[in-house]
Design a protein around this motif. Structure first.
Motif, short mmCIF file in Angstrom:
data_model
loop_
_atom_site.label_atom_id
_atom_site.label_comp_id
_atom_site.label_asym_id
_atom_site.label_seq_id
_atom_site.Cartn_x
_atom_site.Cartn_y
_atom_site.Cartn_z
N SER A 32 15.08 0.51 -18.22
CA SER A 32 16.07 0.69 -19.28
C SER A 32 17.41 1.14 -18.73
O SER A 32 18.47 0.67 -19.19
N THR A 55 15.78 -2.83 -27.11
CA THR A 55 14.90 -3.44 -26.11
C THR A 55 13.50 -3.63 -26.71
O THR A 55 13.20 -3.09 -27.79
N PRO A 82 10.30 7.37 -23.68
CA PRO A 82 11.68 7.11 -23.28
C PRO A 82 12.25 8.23 -22.42
O PRO A 82 11.63 9.27 -22.22
N ALA A 129 9.33 1.88 -16.91
CA ALA A 129 10.09 1.37 -18.06
C ALA A 129 11.39 2.14 -18.26
O ALA A 129 12.40 1.58 -18.69
N ARG A 130 11.38 3.44 -17.94
CA ARG A 130 12.61 4.23 -18.04
C ARG A 130 13.64 3.78 -17.00
O ARG A 130 14.84 3.73 -17.27
N ASN A 138 18.96 -1.78 -17.12
CA ASN A 138 19.31 -2.78 -18.14
C ASN A 138 20.67 -2.53 -18.76
O ASN A 138 21.32 -3.46 -19.25
N GLU A 187 5.22 5.01 -26.56
CA GLU A 187 6.26 4.80 -25.55
C GLU A 187 6.80 6.15 -25.09
O GLU A 187 6.77 7.14 -25.82
N PHE A 205 10.97 -2.13 -25.97
CA PHE A 205 10.30 -0.83 -26.03
C PHE A 205 10.82 0.04 -27.18
O PHE A 205 10.38 1.18 -27.33
N ALA A 206 11.78 -0.44 -27.96
CA ALA A 206 12.47 0.36 -28.96
C ALA A 206 11.48 1.06 -29.89
O ALA A 206 10.42 0.53 -30.23
N ASP A 217 18.73 7.99 -23.93
CA ASP A 217 18.19 6.67 -24.27
C ASP A 217 16.80 6.74 -24.89
O ASP A 217 15.94 7.48 -24.44
N HIS A 218 16.60 5.94 -25.95
CA HIS A 218 15.29 5.77 -26.57
C HIS A 218 14.90 4.28 -26.59
O HIS A 218 14.26 3.82 -27.53
N TYR A 219 15.34 3.55 -25.60
CA TYR A 219 15.02 2.12 -25.50
C TYR A 219 15.68 1.30 -26.62
O TYR A 219 15.20 0.22 -26.95
#
Length: 545
Positions: free
Chosen positions: A255, A307, A343, A251-252, A258, A341, A309-310, A302-304
């Protein structure tokens, strides 16, 4: 094929020590530099800005190998005749090496091997002038003396090339390793974050793909693969991604991609980790625009945000929306398992850097590591040139360690501030961000002029003067950051004491007509938290009609 199914608890423990690396090829960056990053994450980690001076070594001289994580002595290997200057994770030839641990099959770990992943990084930096040479040094060492760490993904870069290499041992007593290294295209970006990312690879592409002779043979011998060599898939054989490998790790990567792609929604089911057989992400992507150093720094923070995942949509962040969560990543309640999560930006970061490698400058000037001694979101990255031989006191403080505080030490002062900010994030973080961004803006504004002076000294046949000039500049900026952070710490204590806000005017706290501090403001709960509180408590705190 036998599947690798790591338990949820094991992966949660592994990810407490998780790291993140981003890679930008020279054709994908705004200025033509190769860029790579490293968040070194582990609870209890205390790291100085390391330094290994250039040296010559006599025949027969040996090098002690002490585990980077545990400080345990593993053995000795012969020294190289010549070793190069290393500051942090970059050497005088601009070679930069980072890593993330993905674990993989436990039975592949060789506790008898001499080389751990951390020692391997710093030994290779001392012995390599290019990324390819570093790969050769690292693989030759583990194939000679054994590799005792878990599965590891390495970022290995120089001013011209960016590589990703994955490595694993071959079991107790094997005294060897399996590995594969792939060059990232110049116009691409790549990332890894504690999940093996290499799948199939072109064994015929000798220019851009390197691998151990036994990479497929060993998997077949162990019964983990039965197909054709050309179809061999590294991570499916050695480190198959499960839910935690996708959600906590991939997921990282998702992101990061993204930020520079319009097509990442197609890979969201994979990164979410809950859809079987979802389409996996590619090893690299071509970004939709050229990537700057500043953008990469932002990705390290970044902390999502924005997205699925925020971390700002639930009460896990407390009253003031902290985008951090306590670990371990998993927890149980009433017999059910849940997770947080994970991040890129995380509180357990020991140090963080963004390395910039530039082929068009003299090597002593071209290598620039932007370094911070805590979570990247909570620090100002200061310039550290690859030719440095003198470290700032704040990054190498006598007496300071993981359980000894020092107000002269950047790690401790930055953590002091960060730990004030975490629980009152939406209140305090804007003040930190203002100081952080102001410092970094000043460093970037000065960079061209500083390097112009250094190049002039270099061209005038005074390379040693150019090096001293850059060294002094880097030390000055690091110490400037520390002073600013101390001021920030005392400011935050006064400004937000006891969950209130003292008024300011023109940068000074105000006083009333009697000379007392102006009455503070009381912000109370944010509306979102009010709603969550009332939803939980009903009419318990409601005023009677």
């Amino acid at each position: 094929m036998k599947k690798l199914l790591l338990s949820f608890a094991l992966m949660a423990a592994t990810n407490a020590m998780a790291c993140t690396n981003f890679i930008v090829g020279k054709g994908a960056s705004t200025d033509g530099s190769v860029i790579c990053t490293y968040n070194a994450d582990d609870y209890g980690m205390f790291q100085n800005l390391c330094h290994y001076p250039a040296a010559t070594h006599a025949p027969g001289e040996m090098r002690r190998v002490v585990d980077w994580d545990t400080n345990k002595y593993h053995g000795e290997i012969p020294e190289a005749p010549q070793t190069y200057n290393v500051i942090g994770n970059i050497n005088e030839f601009q070679v930069t090496i980072g890593e993330t641990t993905y674990g993989g099959r436990e039975e592949m770990v060789d506790p008898t091997g001499i080389l751990d992943y951390g020692s391997l990084i710093y030994i290779a930096l001392q012995r390599s002038k290019t990324a390819r040479e570093a790969i050769k040094v690292m693989t030759t060492l583990v194939e000679t003396y054994g590799y005792n760490s878990e599965g590891e993904t390495f970022t290995i870069c120089d001013p011209d090339e960016a590589w990703i290499m994955e490595m694993m041992g071959m079991g107790p007593g094997s005294n060897s390793a399996v590995w594969v290294a792939i060059r990232i295209p110049d116009n691409a970006i790549c990332a890894h974050a504690n999940q093996s990312r290499i799948t199939t690879f072109d064994m015929k592409d000798k220019k851009n793909v390197l691998f151990s002779k036994n990479v497929v043979k060993y998997a077949k011998k162990m019964g983990w693969y039965e197909g054709k060599d050309a179809d061999f898939n590294w991570n499916m054989a050695y480190a198959e991604p499960d839910f935690s490998g996708k959600r906590f790790c991939e997921a990282r990567v998702w992101s990061f991609f993204n930020h520079f792609s319009n097509d990442m929604d197609r890979y969201l089911p994979y990164a979410m980790g809950k859809v079987p057989n979802a389409e996996p992400m590619p090893l690299w992507i071509i970004p939709n625009h050229k990537v700057s150093v500043q953008e990469v720094m932002a990705c390290m923070r970044d902390h999502y945000e924005g997205t699925p995942f925020a971390l700002d949509g639930d009460i896990g962040g407390g009253i003031w929306g902290m985008p951090y969560r306590p670990t371990p990543l998993s927890f149980e309640l009433d017999g059910e398992k849940y997770f947080n999560e994970r991040p890129t930006s995380t509180q357990q970061t020991g140090f963080s850097y963004v390395s910039q490698m530039r082929s068009w400058l003299p090597r002593e000037i071209g290598g620039l590591m932007w370094w911070g001694n805590d979570d990247g979101n909570m620090v100002a990255y200061t310039p550290v040139y690859c030719s440095m031989t003198q470290r700032p006191e704040c990054y190498n403080t006598p007496g300071a360690d993981e359980i000894t505080f020092s107000d002269k030490n950047a790690f401790w002062v930055c953590n002091w501030v960060a730990n004030m900010v975490y629980p009152r994030y939406s209140l305090l973080f804007p003040s930190l961000k203002e100081v952080r961004d102001s410092l970094e803006k000043s460093y970037f504004a000065a960079q061209a002029g500083i390097e112009k002076q250094a190049v002039a000294l270099y061209d005038a046949n005074h390379p040693e003067v150019a090096v001293k000039f850059l060294n002094a500049y880097s030390v000055e900026k690091a110490q400037q950051m520390l002073a600013s952070w101390k001021n920030l710490a005392t400011y935050l204590i006064v400004k937000y004491n006891d969950m209130i806000i003292h008024p300011e005017e023109n940068g000074k706290f105000t006083r009333d007509e009697n000379g007392l501090g102006t009455r503070p403001k009381r912000p109370g709960y944010p509306d979102a938290y009010k709603r969550a509180l009332i939803k939980q408590t009903g009419d318990k705190f409601k005023y009677p009609e």
